[in-house]
Design a protein around this motif. Structure first.
Motif, mmCIF file in Angstrom:
data_model
loop_
_atom_site.group_PDB
_atom_site.id
_atom_site.type_symbol
_atom_site.label_atom_id
_atom_site.label_comp_id
_atom_site.label_asym_id
_atom_site.label_seq_id
_atom_site.Cartn_x
_atom_site.Cartn_y
_atom_site.Cartn_z
ATOM 1 N N ASN A 35 0.826 -1.209 0.000
ATOM 2 C CA ASN A 35 0.000 0.000 0.000
ATOM 3 C C ASN A 35 0.862 1.263 0.000
ATOM 4 O O ASN A 35 0.500 2.267 -0.624
ATOM 5 N N LEU A 36 2.016 1.228 0.678
ATOM 6 C CA LEU A 36 2.924 2.372 0.672
ATOM 7 C C LEU A 36 3.451 2.647 -0.737
ATOM 8 O O LEU A 36 3.496 3.799 -1.187
ATOM 9 N N ILE A 37 3.836 1.580 -1.429
ATOM 10 C CA ILE A 37 4.412 1.733 -2.770
ATOM 11 C C ILE A 37 3.428 2.406 -3.707
ATOM 12 O O ILE A 37 3.746 3.385 -4.395
ATOM 13 N N PHE A 38 2.208 1.895 -3.764
ATOM 14 C CA PHE A 38 1.213 2.452 -4.683
ATOM 15 C C PHE A 38 0.828 3.876 -4.286
ATOM 16 O O PHE A 38 0.633 4.737 -5.140
ATOM 17 N N THR A 39 0.727 4.132 -2.995
ATOM 18 C CA THR A 39 0.348 5.468 -2.540
ATOM 19 C C THR A 39 1.396 6.500 -2.953
ATOM 20 O O THR A 39 1.060 7.567 -3.489
ATOM 21 N N HIS A 40 2.660 6.188 -2.734
ATOM 22 C CA HIS A 40 3.723 7.143 -3.059
ATOM 23 C C HIS A 40 3.804 7.412 -4.550
ATOM 24 O O HIS A 40 3.931 8.571 -4.975
ATOM 25 N N HIS A 41 3.725 6.364 -5.360
ATOM 26 C CA HIS A 41 3.840 6.582 -6.810
ATOM 27 C C HIS A 41 2.625 7.325 -7.373
ATOM 28 O O HIS A 41 2.764 8.137 -8.289
ATOM 29 N N PHE A 42 1.462 7.074 -6.813
ATOM 30 C CA PHE A 42 0.289 7.800 -7.288
ATOM 31 C C PHE A 42 0.379 9.280 -6.914
ATOM 32 O O PHE A 42 0.080 10.163 -7.728
ATOM 33 N N VAL A 43 0.824 9.564 -5.686
ATOM 34 C CA VAL A 43 0.963 10.961 -5.259
ATOM 35 C C VAL A 43 2.015 11.680 -6.108
ATOM 36 O O VAL A 43 1.836 12.839 -6.493
ATOM 37 N N GLU A 53 -10.444 5.064 -14.841
ATOM 38 C CA GLU A 53 -11.020 3.808 -15.319
ATOM 39 C C GLU A 53 -10.749 2.660 -14.350
ATOM 40 O O GLU A 53 -11.487 1.684 -14.293
ATOM 41 N N LYS A 54 -9.640 2.783 -13.610
ATOM 42 C CA LYS A 54 -9.303 1.796 -12.585
ATOM 43 C C LYS A 54 -9.011 2.523 -11.283
ATOM 44 O O LYS A 54 -8.532 3.660 -11.284
ATOM 45 N N THR A 55 -9.305 1.846 -10.190
ATOM 46 C CA THR A 55 -8.954 2.398 -8.880
ATOM 47 C C THR A 55 -7.660 1.759 -8.392
ATOM 48 O O THR A 55 -7.298 0.652 -8.823
ATOM 49 N N LEU A 56 -6.960 2.440 -7.521
ATOM 50 C CA LEU A 56 -5.758 1.852 -6.940
ATOM 51 C C LEU A 56 -6.132 0.604 -6.156
ATOM 52 O O LEU A 56 -7.123 0.601 -5.414
ATOM 53 N N PRO A 57 -5.388 -0.485 -6.299
ATOM 54 C CA PRO A 57 -5.723 -1.712 -5.584
ATOM 55 C C PRO A 57 -5.574 -1.543 -4.079
ATOM 56 O O PRO A 57 -4.691 -0.825 -3.605
ATOM 57 N N ASN A 58 -6.455 -2.186 -3.346
ATOM 58 C CA ASN A 58 -6.372 -2.204 -1.889
ATOM 59 C C ASN A 58 -5.843 -3.573 -1.477
ATOM 60 O O ASN A 58 -6.560 -4.559 -1.488
ATOM 61 N N PHE A 59 -4.561 -3.632 -1.168
ATOM 62 C CA PHE A 59 -3.921 -4.913 -0.895
ATOM 63 C C PHE A 59 -4.420 -5.500 0.422
ATOM 64 O O PHE A 59 -4.635 -4.787 1.397
ATOM 65 N N LYS A 60 -4.572 -6.821 0.426
ATOM 66 C CA LYS A 60 -5.072 -7.517 1.608
ATOM 67 C C LYS A 60 -3.927 -8.181 2.367
ATOM 68 O O LYS A 60 -2.815 -8.305 1.851
ATOM 69 N N LYS A 61 -4.232 -8.641 3.555
ATOM 70 C CA LYS A 61 -3.197 -9.175 4.430
ATOM 71 C C LYS A 61 -2.716 -10.568 4.039
ATOM 72 O O LYS A 61 -1.738 -11.064 4.611
ATOM 73 N N ASP A 62 -3.404 -11.215 3.099
ATOM 74 C CA ASP A 62 -3.013 -12.572 2.715
ATOM 75 C C ASP A 62 -2.255 -12.609 1.395
ATOM 76 O O ASP A 62 -2.212 -13.642 0.728
#
Length: 363
Positions: free
Chosen positions: A41-49, A125-134
């Motif tokens: 989640n950190l990786i995707f958040t930083h690159h999107f920002v 068209e796509k939302t950022l993925p919400n990664f799960k704990k598994d």
């Protein structure tokens, strides 16, 4: 020669008889998985920002500059490459808690995925993925050390991040054992793979790389395959006609599993709520998963036989015919339509045909 990538799911066991050590390893793996969840989640958040900085209108004009290393471009605002920005965040937050090779593999994979889908994220068209704990724990192929075959070649031992593992293939009717033997001999390569934790078991999603053999195919030879109701696949190549599988073979075990599920569901009428919950979570779900695995395995077997016959007969084109007629028949017989699994079979045929260099045309 073209490279071929394919994945196999292999069950692993901790190569030790010490229960305390096994417990420690499981705790370590679950801790690593949780760290991967937070890091993803950190990786995707930083690159999107980073990509949305220009859209943040309340910043000063001086902030609306290029997302490049300042050493390479005077208008850049980064002190390093874009991929390394998130790796530094991961190192600052998780170094010492998890092998950094895992973080490096995770960062490379997710940044590649982000860049591939960047336009869809920006346009909405796509939302950022919400990664799960598994989610799986990635690792580089070179992290797997000291792979050896033992006990008649049915068990393989190796070390991964200083943890001793051994494979459990069971009654393996696939090509997993052969692939591992080839990996020992360095005939194929292990690429970035991952560990998956499922209900107290450890699995390795091993991604192999090998050279795709060049088949001698004749452009003038066309194979015609029909996905009929009597046989999963009927193949015609010139004057030769082949049938792959049959209705009784495919349906017998699947219907047996469905009957077992129905018996368990009927028995639930006479149980209390806690017993119903245990039965549903354990027995019924296991039977449903067994049915899915059986269908998937049969579809793989049938599609492989089809492509092998096409290669043997040097057919460069595979024509899937009678699709509309088949769908009309299937709609009239809902029982067969529900149990046959046409979609999955057709997808596997197309995937294997692409690997063999065969063109698939669907009528």
């Amino acid at each position: 020669m073209e490279k071929l990538f394919f994945t196999r799911k292999i069950q692993l066991k901790i190569d030790s008889e010490d229960p305390d050590y096994k417990s420690h390893v499981f705790k370590t793996l679950y801790d690593w998985r949780y760290i991967c969840f937070k890091a993803s989640n950190l990786i995707f958040t930083h690159h999107f920002v980073q990509h949305q900085i220009k859209e943040i209108i309340y910043l000063t004009d001086e902030a609306k500059v290029k997302l490049v290393n300042v050493k390479l471009d005077e208008n850049g605002i980064l002190a390093t490459s874009r991929m390394n920005t998130t790796y530094q965040i991961l190192a600052r937050n998780f170094k010492g808690s998890i092998p950094m090779h895992i973080m490096s593999s995770l960062n490379s994979t997710l940044v590649s995925t982000f860049n591939t889908n960047l336009v869809s994220y920006i346009t909405g068209e796509k939302t950022l993925p919400n990664f799960k704990k598994d989610l799986p724990i990635p690792f580089k192929g070179t992290d797997l050390k000291l792979l050896i075959a033992a006990e008649g070649g049915h068990i393989f031992h190796f070390k991964l991040f200083d943890i001793q593992f051994k494979t459990y293939l069971g009654k393996d009717f696939s090509d997993k054992k052969n692939l591992l033997h080839r990996l020992v001999k360095k005939e194929i390569k292990l690429c970035t793979s991952s560990l998956v934790l499922e209900k107290g078991k450890i699995f390795m999603l091993a991604v192999f790389e090998s050279e795709n053999p060049v088949h001698l195919l004749n452009e003038n030879i066309v194979a015609e395959a029909s996905l009929s109701l009597d046989y999963p696949i009927t193949l015609t190549i010139g004057k030769a006609r082949y049938t792959i599988g049959n209705k009784d073979e495919f349906l017998y075990k699947r219907l047996s599993i469905q009957a077992a599920i129905q018996r368990k569901q009927n028995a639930m009428s006479f149980m209390n709520s806690q017993t119903k919950k245990r039965l549903k979570e354990n027995t019924i779900e296991n039977l449903q998963n067994a049915e899915k695995r059986y269908v998937n395995q049969k579809q793989h077997v049938y599609s492989k036989r089809l492509i092998d016959l096409c290669v043997k007969n040097q057919a460069a084109t595979l024509l899937l015919v009678d699709q509309q007629e088949k769908e009309a028949q299937a709609s009239q017989d809902s029982f067969l339509f529900r149990n046959w699994g046409y979609g999955g079979l057709k997808q596997k045929i197309e995937r294997k045909a692409a690997g063999a260099g065969i063109t698939v045309i669907v009528e």
